[in-house]
Design a protein around this motif. Sequence first.
Motif, mmCIF file in Angstrom:
data_model
loop_
_atom_site.group_PDB
_atom_site.id
_atom_site.type_symbol
_atom_site.label_atom_id
_atom_site.label_comp_id
_atom_site.label_asym_id
_atom_site.label_seq_id
_atom_site.Cartn_x
_atom_site.Cartn_y
_atom_site.Cartn_z
ATOM 1 N N ASP A 103 0.855 -1.185 0.000
ATOM 2 C CA ASP A 103 0.000 0.000 0.000
ATOM 3 C C ASP A 103 0.895 1.240 0.000
ATOM 4 O O ASP A 103 2.110 1.147 0.204
ATOM 5 C CB ASP A 103 -0.975 0.012 1.177
ATOM 6 C CG ASP A 103 -0.295 -0.008 2.533
ATOM 7 O OD1 ASP A 103 0.696 0.728 2.740
ATOM 8 O OD2 ASP A 103 -0.759 -0.767 3.402
ATOM 9 N N LEU A 104 0.263 2.378 -0.210
ATOM 10 C CA LEU A 104 1.015 3.620 -0.331
ATOM 11 C C LEU A 104 1.774 3.963 0.944
ATOM 12 O O LEU A 104 2.927 4.414 0.880
ATOM 13 C CB LEU A 104 0.065 4.764 -0.705
ATOM 14 C CG LEU A 104 0.708 6.117 -0.964
ATOM 15 C CD1 LEU A 104 1.733 6.031 -2.093
ATOM 16 C CD2 LEU A 104 -0.358 7.144 -1.289
ATOM 17 N N GLU A 105 1.166 3.733 2.086
ATOM 18 C CA GLU A 105 1.841 4.071 3.350
ATOM 19 C C GLU A 105 3.100 3.239 3.568
ATOM 20 O O GLU A 105 4.069 3.727 4.147
ATOM 21 C CB GLU A 105 0.876 3.934 4.531
ATOM 22 C CG GLU A 105 -0.214 4.996 4.530
ATOM 23 C CD GLU A 105 0.307 6.425 4.368
ATOM 24 O OE1 GLU A 105 1.215 6.824 5.136
ATOM 25 O OE2 GLU A 105 -0.180 7.142 3.479
ATOM 26 N N ALA A 106 3.094 2.007 3.121
ATOM 27 C CA ALA A 106 4.287 1.159 3.234
ATOM 28 C C ALA A 106 5.344 1.534 2.187
ATOM 29 O O ALA A 106 6.543 1.333 2.414
ATOM 30 C CB ALA A 106 3.900 -0.307 3.090
ATOM 31 N N LEU A 107 4.881 2.082 1.073
ATOM 32 C CA LEU A 107 5.819 2.466 0.015
ATOM 33 C C LEU A 107 6.646 3.696 0.402
ATOM 34 O O LEU A 107 7.820 3.791 0.053
ATOM 35 C CB LEU A 107 5.065 2.727 -1.292
ATOM 36 C CG LEU A 107 5.912 3.117 -2.505
ATOM 37 C CD1 LEU A 107 6.910 2.009 -2.851
ATOM 38 C CD2 LEU A 107 5.010 3.428 -3.692
ATOM 39 N N LYS A 108 6.026 4.609 1.119
ATOM 40 C CA LYS A 108 6.701 5.873 1.447
ATOM 41 C C LYS A 108 8.047 5.667 2.139
ATOM 42 O O LYS A 108 9.052 6.257 1.701
ATOM 43 C CB LYS A 108 5.776 6.763 2.273
ATOM 44 C CG LYS A 108 4.633 7.321 1.449
ATOM 45 C CD LYS A 108 3.677 8.145 2.305
ATOM 46 C CE LYS A 108 2.521 8.672 1.471
ATOM 47 N NZ LYS A 108 1.569 9.463 2.274
ATOM 48 N N PRO A 109 8.146 4.866 3.195
ATOM 49 C CA PRO A 109 9.471 4.697 3.818
ATOM 50 C C PRO A 109 10.456 3.931 2.924
ATOM 51 O O PRO A 109 11.663 4.160 3.004
ATOM 52 C CB PRO A 109 9.179 3.949 5.118
ATOM 53 C CG PRO A 109 7.826 3.368 4.972
ATOM 54 C CD PRO A 109 7.097 4.219 3.976
ATOM 55 N N GLN A 110 9.953 3.038 2.079
ATOM 56 C CA GLN A 110 10.854 2.343 1.162
ATOM 57 C C GLN A 110 11.476 3.331 0.178
ATOM 58 O O GLN A 110 12.681 3.310 -0.055
ATOM 59 C CB GLN A 110 10.116 1.232 0.401
ATOM 60 C CG GLN A 110 9.802 0.028 1.246
ATOM 61 C CD GLN A 110 9.125 -1.079 0.447
ATOM 62 O OE1 GLN A 110 8.395 -0.831 -0.513
ATOM 63 N NE2 GLN A 110 9.365 -2.309 0.880
ATOM 64 N N VAL A 111 10.644 4.197 -0.377
ATOM 65 C CA VAL A 111 11.145 5.185 -1.334
ATOM 66 C C VAL A 111 12.073 6.171 -0.628
ATOM 67 O O VAL A 111 13.104 6.572 -1.186
ATOM 68 C CB VAL A 111 9.979 5.902 -2.044
ATOM 69 C CG1 VAL A 111 10.468 7.082 -2.870
ATOM 70 C CG2 VAL A 111 9.228 4.916 -2.942
ATOM 71 N N ALA A 112 11.737 6.545 0.594
ATOM 72 C CA ALA A 112 12.603 7.458 1.354
ATOM 73 C C ALA A 112 13.975 6.832 1.588
ATOM 74 O O ALA A 112 15.006 7.508 1.429
ATOM 75 C CB ALA A 112 11.948 7.826 2.679
ATOM 76 N N ALA A 113 14.023 5.558 1.946
ATOM 77 C CA ALA A 113 15.303 4.881 2.190
ATOM 78 C C ALA A 113 16.109 4.770 0.905
ATOM 79 O O ALA A 113 17.329 4.998 0.901
ATOM 80 C CB ALA A 113 15.063 3.504 2.795
ATOM 81 N N ILE A 114 15.447 4.430 -0.178
ATOM 82 C CA ILE A 114 16.131 4.336 -1.475
ATOM 83 C C ILE A 114 16.666 5.712 -1.867
ATOM 84 O O ILE A 114 17.821 5.858 -2.262
ATOM 85 C CB ILE A 114 15.191 3.764 -2.559
ATOM 86 C CG1 ILE A 114 14.925 2.286 -2.282
ATOM 87 C CG2 ILE A 114 15.778 3.964 -3.959
ATOM 88 C CD1 ILE A 114 13.783 1.695 -3.092
ATOM 89 N N GLY A 115 15.825 6.718 -1.754
ATOM 90 C CA GLY A 115 16.232 8.078 -2.111
ATOM 91 C C GLY A 115 17.382 8.587 -1.273
ATOM 92 O O GLY A 115 18.311 9.236 -1.783
ATOM 93 N N GLN A 116 17.354 8.290 0.021
ATOM 94 C CA GLN A 116 18.428 8.734 0.910
ATOM 95 C C GLN A 116 19.745 8.067 0.525
ATOM 96 O O GLN A 116 20.793 8.710 0.501
ATOM 97 C CB GLN A 116 18.058 8.422 2.370
ATOM 98 C CG GLN A 116 18.909 9.131 3.407
ATOM 99 C CD GLN A 116 20.298 8.534 3.584
ATOM 100 O OE1 GLN A 116 20.489 7.325 3.510
ATOM 101 N NE2 GLN A 116 21.279 9.384 3.782
ATOM 102 N N SER A 117 19.684 6.799 0.178
ATOM 103 C CA SER A 117 20.889 6.081 -0.220
ATOM 104 C C SER A 117 21.449 6.656 -1.524
ATOM 105 O O SER A 117 22.659 6.875 -1.640
ATOM 106 C CB SER A 117 20.591 4.588 -0.369
ATOM 107 O OG SER A 117 21.761 3.881 -0.666
ATOM 108 N N CYS A 118 20.565 6.922 -2.472
ATOM 109 C CA CYS A 118 20.994 7.530 -3.742
ATOM 110 C C CYS A 118 21.631 8.898 -3.486
ATOM 111 O O CYS A 118 22.708 9.188 -3.979
ATOM 112 C CB CYS A 118 19.812 7.719 -4.688
ATOM 113 S SG CYS A 118 19.111 6.227 -5.372
ATOM 114 N N SER A 119 20.924 9.713 -2.721
ATOM 115 C CA SER A 119 21.376 11.083 -2.473
ATOM 116 C C SER A 119 22.720 11.132 -1.765
ATOM 117 O O SER A 119 23.591 11.925 -2.131
ATOM 118 C CB SER A 119 20.349 11.840 -1.637
ATOM 119 O OG SER A 119 19.171 12.027 -2.375
#
Length: 145
Positions: free
Chosen positions: A118-134
């Motif tokens: 669901d969207l709420e579970a996706l948000k922290p996954q995308v945040a973790a991926i984005g933080q690692s990329c950044s």
Amino acid sequence: MKKFVIAVSAIALATTAAFADVIADRKAVMKENGKQVGVLVKMVQGEADFDAAAVMAALTALNNNVQAIDVAASFPPGSDKGDTTASPKIWEDMAGFQAAVDKFKAVTAEAAAAPAQDLEALKPQVAAIGQSCSSCHEAFRIKKG
């Protein structure tokens, strides 16, 4: 002497072409990673509806791509020259760069192993991926002007 100059020129051209291929290959990997992350970000930002199948497909593709990264093969000495935004810091701190890539591999593997339903579970996954990329881009990429 003329043959020597031709031979040296041929070797230099072949070496430049080899590095150009390495640079092109790693640019293609980064572009594909960005494409997959973009699918996820659009959902998180409300620009696309949440789609569990699309999340799984994007995370699987991203993870497969990331797990295949071989730092030594993708960033050989000398491949910091040419059409690249790879920072010289990569070659100055190869262990630190490898650690950043390993962290990205772990983050994507974790997300792909348990894709958000669901969207709420996706948000922290995308945040973790984005933080690692950044964090990797901040340390090991030359900012475009």
